[in-house]
Design a protein around this motif. Structure first.
Motif, short mmCIF file in Angstrom:
data_model
loop_
_atom_site.label_atom_id
_atom_site.label_comp_id
_atom_site.label_asym_id
_atom_site.label_seq_id
_atom_site.Cartn_x
_atom_site.Cartn_y
_atom_site.Cartn_z
N ILE A 80 0.90 -1.07 -0.02
CA ILE A 80 0.02 -0.02 -0.06
C ILE A 80 0.68 1.14 -0.06
CG2 ILE A 80 -1.72 1.25 1.18
CD1 ILE A 80 -2.45 -1.39 2.74
N ARG A 81 0.75 2.16 -0.95
CA ARG A 81 1.35 3.26 -1.16
C ARG A 81 0.64 4.52 -0.75
NH1 ARG A 81 3.86 5.48 -6.85
NH2 ARG A 81 5.24 7.14 -5.87
N TYR A 82 1.20 5.27 0.18
CA TYR A 82 0.58 6.49 0.65
C TYR A 82 1.07 7.63 0.07
CZ TYR A 82 -1.31 3.15 4.18
OH TYR A 82 -1.84 2.23 4.95
N GLN A 86 1.14 15.43 -3.44
CA GLN A 86 0.99 14.39 -4.56
C GLN A 86 -0.29 14.06 -5.02
OE1 GLN A 86 3.00 11.35 -2.44
NE2 GLN A 86 4.87 11.24 -3.67
N CYS A 87 -1.34 14.27 -4.00
CA CYS A 87 -2.68 13.91 -4.22
C CYS A 87 -3.15 15.27 -4.93
CB CYS A 87 -3.43 14.01 -2.82
SG CYS A 87 -3.25 12.25 -2.29
N SER A 88 -3.11 16.33 -4.64
CA SER A 88 -3.23 17.67 -5.57
C SER A 88 -2.84 17.74 -6.70
CB SER A 88 -2.87 19.04 -4.60
OG SER A 88 -3.29 19.07 -3.12
N LYS A 89 -1.56 17.45 -6.92
CA LYS A 89 -1.03 17.10 -8.28
C LYS A 89 -2.02 16.12 -9.10
CE LYS A 89 3.45 16.39 -10.80
NZ LYS A 89 4.70 16.22 -10.63
N LYS A 90 -2.02 15.07 -8.70
CA LYS A 90 -2.93 14.11 -9.33
C LYS A 90 -4.22 14.41 -9.72
CE LYS A 90 -2.10 9.88 -10.53
NZ LYS A 90 -1.71 9.59 -11.92
N TYR A 91 -4.98 15.27 -8.68
CA TYR A 91 -6.09 15.66 -8.62
C TYR A 91 -6.24 16.77 -10.04
CZ TYR A 91 -10.70 18.31 -7.79
OH TYR A 91 -11.80 18.92 -8.02
N GLU A 92 -5.27 17.67 -10.02
CA GLU A 92 -5.10 18.46 -11.15
C GLU A 92 -4.85 17.99 -12.60
OE1 GLU A 92 -2.09 21.37 -10.28
OE2 GLU A 92 -2.97 22.20 -8.34
N GLU A 93 -4.32 16.90 -12.49
CA GLU A 93 -3.92 16.20 -13.86
C GLU A 93 -5.21 15.45 -14.24
OE1 GLU A 93 -0.69 13.20 -12.95
OE2 GLU A 93 0.61 14.78 -12.76
N VAL A 94 -5.83 14.86 -13.35
CA VAL A 94 -7.29 14.19 -13.62
C VAL A 94 -8.22 14.98 -14.04
CG1 VAL A 94 -9.01 12.81 -12.78
CG2 VAL A 94 -6.71 12.23 -12.20
N ASN A 95 -8.38 16.40 -13.31
CA ASN A 95 -9.21 17.43 -13.89
C ASN A 95 -8.99 18.00 -15.34
OD1 ASN A 95 -11.44 17.71 -12.03
ND2 ASN A 95 -10.31 19.06 -10.70
N LYS A 96 -7.76 17.99 -15.58
CA LYS A 96 -7.30 18.48 -16.64
C LYS A 96 -7.70 17.64 -18.12
CE LYS A 96 -3.19 20.39 -19.16
NZ LYS A 96 -1.56 20.47 -19.24
N GLN A 97 -7.52 16.26 -17.39
CA GLN A 97 -7.94 15.15 -18.55
C GLN A 97 -9.44 15.07 -18.75
OE1 GLN A 97 -6.89 11.27 -17.23
NE2 GLN A 97 -6.12 10.74 -19.27
N LEU A 98 -10.17 15.39 -17.53
CA LEU A 98 -11.51 15.16 -17.75
C LEU A 98 -11.98 16.62 -18.65
CD1 LEU A 98 -14.09 14.32 -16.67
CD2 LEU A 98 -14.09 16.01 -14.82
#
Length: 165
Positions: free
Chosen positions: A114-116, A121-133
């Protein structure tokens, strides 16, 4: 493994047994081992110590060290090469381990890594996903527009065919 490391691990294992139980019995000669939250660079030592604590009363120490070393080699490949986890990332490893008395071997199953992630890191991933959306929304709107244009052309062709017959 050098004798010095073995001695240190055995001492720490005894200390862990007194303070922190990281193993749960799940059957005869079967335990769930857990490293707890650790940085990835320390997983091998922690897993070895937890196994020593969990199995020291039923399995010879040399077998524990031998078999955990093999598991740690396999985990290294998964953690570093497959999951691309950095050595300072926080992880938890859970693994079921059972002592096979007949073959004098620890058998491992149900390995979970399990990776925490940090808030950053979560915010960066959230921005990437929103951009892709947003990109997908634009593509959807474009495709919807094209579908409507095709429907209109089909309607026009149908009308032209009716007019010819």
């Amino acid at each position: 493994m050098p004798k010095e490391d073995e001695t240190r691990d055995l001492e720490r294992a005894e200390e862990y047994e007194q303070t922190i139980a990281r193993a749960t019995a799940i059957g005869k000669n079967k335990m769930e081992l857990s490293t707890g939250l650790i940085i990835a660079a320390r997983y091998a030592d922690k897993l070895r110590r937890v196994a020593l604590v969990a199995f020291s009363k039923m399995v010879p120490k040399d077998i524990i060290i031998r078999d955990i070393s093999e598991l740690n080699k396999q985990l290294y490949d998964v953690i570093v090469n497959q999951m691309k986890i950095d050595k300072l990332d926080v992880i938890r490893i859970l693994v079921d381990a059972e002592y096979d008395e007949q073959n004098q071997k620890l058998v491992f199953s149900n390995v979970r890594i399990i990776r925490y992630l940090t808030e950053e890191q979560c915010s960066k991933k959230y921005e990437e996903v929103n951009k892709q959306l947003e990109e997908y929304k634009k593509k959807y709107e474009e495709l919807s527009r094209q579908v409507e244009e095709f429907k209109e052309k089909i309607r026009q062709v149908e009308e032209a065919l009716k007019a010819l017959t």
